[in-house]
Design a protein around this motif. Structure first.
Motif, PDB file in Angstrom:
ATOM      1  N   ASP A   1      -3.548  13.648  -5.081  1.00  0.00           N
ATOM      2  CA  ASP A   1      -3.776  12.739  -3.958  1.00  0.00           C
ATOM      3  C   ASP A   1      -4.817  11.699  -4.330  1.00  0.00           C
ATOM      4  N   LEU A   2      -4.549  10.463  -3.952  1.00  0.00           N
ATOM      5  CA  LEU A   2      -5.508   9.389  -4.183  1.00  0.00           C
ATOM      6  C   LEU A   2      -6.543   9.411  -3.058  1.00  0.00           C
ATOM      7  N   THR A   3      -7.523  10.292  -3.208  1.00  0.00           N
ATOM      8  CA  THR A   3      -8.604  10.420  -2.230  1.00  0.00           C
ATOM      9  C   THR A   3      -9.928  10.221  -2.943  1.00  0.00           C
TER      10      THR A   3
ATOM     11  N   VAL B   1     -11.109   4.321  -2.219  1.00  0.00           N
ATOM     12  CA  VAL B   1      -9.815   4.166  -1.561  1.00  0.00           C
ATOM     13  C   VAL B   1     -10.083   3.422  -0.252  1.00  0.00           C
TER      14      VAL B   1
ATOM     15  N   VAL C   1      -7.663   0.666  -4.551  1.00  0.00           N
ATOM     16  CA  VAL C   1      -7.840   1.988  -5.153  1.00  0.00           C
ATOM     17  C   VAL C   1      -8.536   1.727  -6.485  1.00  0.00           C
TER      18      VAL C   1
ATOM     19  N   TRP D   1       0.830  -1.200   0.000  1.00  0.00           N
ATOM     20  CA  TRP D   1       0.000   0.000   0.000  1.00  0.00           C
ATOM     21  C   TRP D   1       0.867   1.254   0.000  1.00  0.00           C
TER      22      TRP D   1
ATOM     23  N   THR E   1       0.577   3.962  -3.055  1.00  0.00           N
ATOM     24  CA  THR E   1       0.002   5.286  -2.820  1.00  0.00           C
ATOM     25  C   THR E   1       1.042   6.408  -2.772  1.00  0.00           C
TER      26      THR E   1
END
Length: 144
Positions: free
Chosen positions: A39-41, A67, A73, A18, A22
């Motif tokens: 950002d991976l949000t 996420v 993701v 992870w 990320t």
């Protein structure tokens, strides 16, 4: 609708995998398929560049759908003119010492079949190269 996937077993726990997945700022060190900024949000949008072997680099802006830390993701975008949903999935291996990492792409649209038929080998190769890079990077982190 067409689907493609590629998996690899990584001898590192999901938390380590992870961390690699990320940390998008570190992608240039190991990821030959993707460059990502943002950002991976959930519900966010990132800027990305896709470098499928043998094809020109393609900029795209996927919307992050899901996420789930140390699990998933998922994002949606338009790819090659078709709706595409891509998932990065992590699951602990049966022996509990590693992680199975899977990339899964679902492409839908009127030209999904001919587009994927023409590009499937190259797309799968890109997934496999990224998976190998992620595995190497996770091993490096686990050993440090």
């Amino acid at each position: 609708m067409r689907e493609l996937s590629a998996s690899i077993d990584v001898p590192a726990p999901p938390a380590t995998v992870w961390e690699v997945l990320t940390d998008v700022a570190a992608y240039p060190r190991w990821n030959t398929l993707l460059r990502v900024r943002g950002d991976l949000t959930e519900t966010g949008t990132v800027s990305a560049r896709l470098s499928v072997p043998g094809l020109p680099t393609i900029p795209f802006r996927p919307r992050v759908l899901t996420v789930v830390p140390e699990r998933e993701v998922r994002w949606r975008t338009t790819l090659f003119g078709q709706a595409a949903e891509h998932a990065f999935l992590l699951e602990p291996t049966d022996d509990g010492t590693g992680t199975r990492f899977t990339q899964h792409e679902r492409i839908d649209g009127p030209l999904a079949n001919p587009v994927v038929s023409r590009l499937e080998r190259r797309m799968r190769r890109g997934f496999e190269q990224m998976n190998v890079g992620l595995r190497r990077r996770a091993i490096e982190l686990a050993e440090s």
